[in-house]
Design a protein around this motif. Sequence first.
Motif: not given
Length: 135
Positions: A42-45, A36-37, A39-40, A131-132, A126
């Motif tokens: 990668l949403k705001n790398p 989960q961390d 994923d977060a 997740l993508p 993942w």
Amino acid sequence: MKNTFHRISAHILCLPALLVLVLLAVPALAKDISVQDADALLKNPPQGLVIVDVRTPAEFREGHLPGAVNMDYFGGPFESQIESLPKNAPVLLYCRTGNRSASAYETMTKAGIGNILHMHEGISAWQRLGLPEEK
């Protein structure tokens, strides 16, 4: 009896110092992150993030994190490949379940790579979350 008590007390007083030394010797424990961390992240790398997948090329082709590069830990020139990584750039590191990447983490740390985030649950977790992935 009194001498035994003093010796035991002296040993107990040394325990906090020993604990500090152990924690300083094992900094790798603080770098594990959850799926989960990741994923977060990668949403705001962060600037310069490098995503490293240490599975085999065949596993990598089956699906990997978006933007990941493949550096097979067991089947290739892993140590020379990691030399090309920026020493201070953030690195997101993973494998299938977290075992290979834990070993790769140690190798990378010894090579001077200092900002490694280890997705310790691996891509299998993942994928379970849907997740993508890229193929």
